[in-house]
Design an enzyme around this catalytic site. Structure first.
Site, PDB file in Angstrom:
ATOM      1  CG  ASN A  29      -1.867   1.067   1.385  1.00 49.32           C
ATOM      2  OD1 ASN A  29      -1.817   1.906   0.447  1.00 49.32           O
ATOM      3  ND2 ASN A  29      -2.871   1.209   2.399  1.00 49.32           N
TER       4      ASN A  29
ATOM      5  CG  HIS B  62     -12.159   4.787   2.865  1.00 52.16           C
ATOM      6  ND1 HIS B  62     -12.700   5.867   2.929  1.00 52.16           N
ATOM      7  CD2 HIS B  62     -11.022   4.856   2.690  1.00 52.16           C
ATOM      8  CE1 HIS B  62     -11.876   6.966   3.187  1.00 52.16           C
ATOM      9  NE2 HIS B  62     -10.729   6.232   3.095  1.00 52.16           N
TER      10      HIS B  62
ATOM     11  NE  ARG C  92      -8.111  13.321   1.463  1.00 52.13           N
ATOM     12  CZ  ARG C  92      -7.980  11.875   1.191  1.00 52.13           C
ATOM     13  NH1 ARG C  92      -9.146  11.308   0.739  1.00 52.13           N
ATOM     14  NH2 ARG C  92      -7.341  11.211   2.191  1.00 52.13           N
TER      15      ARG C  92
ATOM     16  NE  ARG D 226      -6.328   1.654  -0.076  1.00 50.21           N
ATOM     17  CZ  ARG D 226      -6.736   2.281   0.992  1.00 50.21           C
ATOM     18  NH1 ARG D 226      -5.823   2.332   2.078  1.00 50.21           N
ATOM     19  NH2 ARG D 226      -7.845   3.049   1.054  1.00 50.21           N
TER      20      ARG D 226
ATOM     21  CD  GLU E 237      -8.521  -0.016   4.034  1.00 49.49           C
ATOM     22  OE1 GLU E 237      -7.528   0.121   5.274  1.00 49.49           O
ATOM     23  OE2 GLU E 237      -8.653   0.723   3.683  1.00 49.49           O
TER      24      GLU E 237
END
Ligand code: ADP
Length: 391
Positions: free
Chosen positions: A9, A179, A239, A91, A377
């Site tokens: 990742n 996600h 963000r 990922r 994940e």
């Protein structure tokens, strides 16, 4: 002989890795190379969290992705011993319209994926760097890209649409949602945890540095807060989340800002950091008495409360909610405040269970089961990678 799967990742300043082995995909080791452009260091831990290897490069000796990857590859090779490496799962944040499933990567796929860099400027280029490097250096090693958008591709068409001219929708200007690997993992554990929620209506709150929420109907994504890019929806660490598009026009016309300046503003200088003026880190804000730190947290909780109502509407009701991600898993205070906002939906928090870090944190008489579930994940990527490689 059992085989291993490595998961990478890669972000802008770090590469995280995990190594899984055997039929159960047991975690063997995980770690990361971080601060790779400034003061690079490497750490690896066993599944119990005990550090098994560290390395620090001299400060001011930028390692970049290339050097970081090299170190990780060497480390993984030592760990593997005689166990064969079946492949590497990556990922990748954006799979666009084409990639609704994980895919084995070759040069052509990599070029496709590079087209989505403008849609995820903070993530996509870094996600692709190790894939490109490994394709060059170890072309025989199978690589699989797993997308954060893929899980949402099955959403109803309406949920994926903006009210823009149809030509733009056809060209791919649509809500993708992100996600997805996290939501897919949560959906995969729900049947054991809460069969009602697994077959019913559930909202998952993935609250980390990046944050979004997803409505699951019988385990499938039907709506999410993120849209065309990962800047939409909730306020995040840096963000801004959902923004009236008129603000962008105002910034261009009245402030003379161009696309790059606006990108920096909405991706890197907004959210918790922008509102507080102090930090993007929830722990810092919760520990601060500064009024603007409180305001940032208030806005965060308020926006989540409103989005929860919206996603419950998309589901036509609510059977369960699940908290995950760094904030969702670790902050009892934020969970409590969100649950207070959601009382009207039937959420009744068990405050003691919440403070004690229990998995189920709702009171028995509440109609909406409330859970805290650590996301995984990496395991989801390892599962996908194995499936693609053995297909
Ligand atoms: P990423 O999206 O980068 O994977 P994480 O899921 O690790 O991020 O979440 C990082 C966020 O989690 C940070 O804002 C951090 O402050 C927050 N966090 C971690 N532990 C706690 C805690 N105990 N209380 C409040 N926030 C926490």
């Amino acid at each position: 002989m059992s085989e291993a799967i490595a998961v990478l990742n890669a972000g802008s300043s770090s590469i995280k890795f995990s190594l899984f082995e055997g039929a159960e995909l047991n975690l063997v080791v995980r770690g990361q190379a971080e601060a790779i452009h400034t003061a690079p260091r490497f750490v690896a831990k066993d599944p119990a969290g005990t550090t098994v290897s560290t390395y620090a490069w001299a400060e001011g000796s930028p390692l970049r992705h290339d050097g970081a990857l090299q170190h990780i590859v060497e480390f993984v090779r030592e760990q593997l011993g005689a166990t064969p490496l079946a492949g590497i799962g990556h990922r990748v944040v954006h799979g666009g319209m084409q990639y609704a499933q994980p895919v084995r990567v070759d040069g052509a796929v990599l070029n496709d994926l590079a087209q989505f860099v403008p849609l995820a400027p903070l993530h996509q280029p870094h996600n692709l760097t190790p894939i490109r490097l490994l394709l060059e250096r170890r072309p025989e090693l199978p690589q699989v890209a797993c997308f954060d958008t893929a899980f949402h591709r099955a959403q109803p068409e309406l949920a994926q649409m903006f009210a823009l001219p149809g030509e733009l929708h056809d060209a791919g200007v649509r809500r993708y949602g992100f996600h997805g690997l996290s939501y897919e993992y949560i959906a995969s554990v729900l049947p054991q945890l809460d069969p009602n929620a697994a077959s019913g209506r559930c909202v998952v709150l993935h609250l980390g540095n990046g944050a979004s929420m997803c409505a699951l109907s019988a385990g499938r994504s039907v709506a999410s807060t993120m849209g065309f890019t990962a800047v939409d929806g909730l306020p995040m660490g840096t963000r801004c989340g959902a923004l009236d598009p008129g603000v962008i026009l105002y910034l261009m016309d009245q402030r003379g800002m161009d696309a790059r300046a606006i990108e920096k503003l909405i991706y890197s200088e907004s959210g918790l950091l922008g509102v507080s003026g102090i930090s993007s880190d929830m722990r810092t804000l919760l520990a601060s008495d500064a009024p603007r730190a409180r305001l940032a947290v208030d806005l965060y909780v308020y926006r989540i409360g409103r989005e929860l109502g919206s996603l419950a509407a998309a589901l036509g009701g609510l059977d369960a909610i699940v908290f995950t991600g760094g904030i969702g898993e670790n902050s009892a205070e934020i969970r409590e405040r969100i649950c207070r906002e959601a009382q009207w939906l039937g959420v009744k928090l068990d405050e003691q269970a919440n403070r004690d870090g229990k998995s189920r944190i709702s009171l028995p008489m509440g109609s909406v089961e409330t859970w805290v579930v650590p996301t995984n994940e990496e395991l989801m990527i390892a599962r996908h990678t194995r499936r693609v490689l053995h297909a």
